[in-house]
Design an enzyme around this catalytic site. Structure first.
Site, PDB file in Angstrom:
ATOM      1  N   ARG A  46      -7.471  -6.049  -8.389  1.00 58.45           N
ATOM      2  CA  ARG A  46      -7.674  -4.990  -7.409  1.00 58.45           C
ATOM      3  C   ARG A  46      -9.104  -4.460  -7.349  1.00 58.45           C
ATOM      4  NH1 ARG A  46      -2.131  -1.328  -7.304  1.00 58.45           N
ATOM      5  NH2 ARG A  46      -0.706  -3.073  -6.956  1.00 58.45           N
ATOM      6  N   ASP A  60      -0.686  12.652  -1.725  1.00 61.98           N
ATOM      7  CA  ASP A  60      -0.836  11.413  -2.479  1.00 61.98           C
ATOM      8  C   ASP A  60      -2.229  11.390  -3.089  1.00 61.98           C
ATOM      9  OD1 ASP A  60       0.980   8.710  -2.538  1.00 61.98           O
ATOM     10  OD2 ASP A  60      -1.129   8.243  -2.877  1.00 61.98           O
TER      11      ASP A  60
END
Length: 303
Positions: free
Chosen positions: A51, A163
């Site tokens: 990632r 979030d």
């Protein structure tokens, strides 16, 4: 309808993973857990490489060591946000864990109605979707709430969606999804609350104005209570989020969530989660659903 921002994660140059030494992985483990509470066990080393490699190359850096020095340098807080964006897992769908929504319809909403009729509760409901990802959960909650307490009924509904990932939050704000996502939405709610795209937006659906009117969005780090919204919230959904936390960080977050519930409020966790590690008293009222339990008065025995 027209989408105003891209729905895809931005492409960055470079292909293939970069090498990561054990020492570098250890540094990132400590950094990520310190900043976000996320625990990267040994099995997550390949995930971190996969990632972050493209991000490292996008910055023109030669190694993870150079990226670590860059991301921890004074004034590079924005890059820390980008790094955490890359490491967040954004997996969700509409009306996930349907038994939780059945619990709302069968037990919570009738109780609210009864209490409001008796003057024991204001007709105002605040709900927090903590770890909302790309928005399917808070929009599901908004649909469920508005189906039972529609505008003009005398009830005021607010759904706060938060979030850690700025990219996921931007998608949630758009309220725009491929029509394939509609499979999880009950047909009456799909008809009443979603708009079907036409022409250039064919194949997409968009949240209608009634849903958008009750939703608010904010970036919140669940590892740092100082930036949390103030309670109380009648419902808090924090599902499949804290499983990524270390034990200590998870316990602190759970305790802080319970403190934001009124005595009649409910905390919803994911099917693989529990209150293990929380210092706050609570009681389980259904699988993975909890109510705050007031501490006993001095001298009283707990039951």
């Amino acid at each position: 309808m027209r989408a105003e921002v891209s729905l895809e994660a931005p492409a960055v140059p470079g292909v293939g993973p970069l090498p990561l030494t054990e020492r570098e992985f250890s540094l990132f483990q400590t950094l990520v857990e310190r900043e976000a509470g996320l625990h990267l066990g040994p099995s997550k080393q390949a995930l971190l490489v996969g990632r972050l490699s493209r991000r490292v190359r996008a910055l023109g850096l030669a190694s993870f060591g150079a990226y670590y020095r860059f991301v921890t340098a004074r004034g590079n807080e924005a890059e820390q946000v980008r790094m955490l964006d890359c490491l967040c897992t954004n997996e969700t769908h509409f009306f996930r864990e349907p038994e939780h929504f059945a619990f709302l319809r069968q037990r919570v909403f009738p109780e609210w109605t009864r209490r409001a009729a008796q003057g024991l509760m204001a007709r105002r409901v605040r709900v927090w979707s903590a770890g909302c990802s790309t928005g399917e959960e808070p929009y599901s909650l908004a649909m469920e709430l508005l189906a039972h307490f529609p505008p003009g009924s005398g009830w005021e509904v607010e759904v706060l969606a938060t979030d850690l990932s700025t990219w996921a939050l931007e998608r949630a704000r758009q309220g725009l999804w491929p029509v394939e996502k509609a499979a999880g939405i009950p047909r009456p709610m799909l008809r009443d609350f979603m708009l079907k795209g036409t022409r250039s937006q064919e194949g997409w659906m968009k949240a209608g104005a009634e849903l958008r009117a009750v939703l608010r969005f904010a970036r919140v780090n669940l590892h740092d209570e100082r930036g949390w919204p103030a309670g109380p919230f009648e419902l808090i959904f924090c599902r499949n989020v804290l499983i990524y936390f270390g034990a200590e960080a998870r316990g602190r977050a759970l305790s802080a969530l319970l403190r934001r519930l009124p005595p009649t409020g409910h905390l919803f966790l994911g099917h693989a989660e529990s209150l293990t590690g929380s210092a706050e008293p609570a009681r389980c009222v259904a699988p993975n659903i909890y109510c705050a339990k007031p501490a006993p008065a001095p001298g009283a025995s707990a039951t």
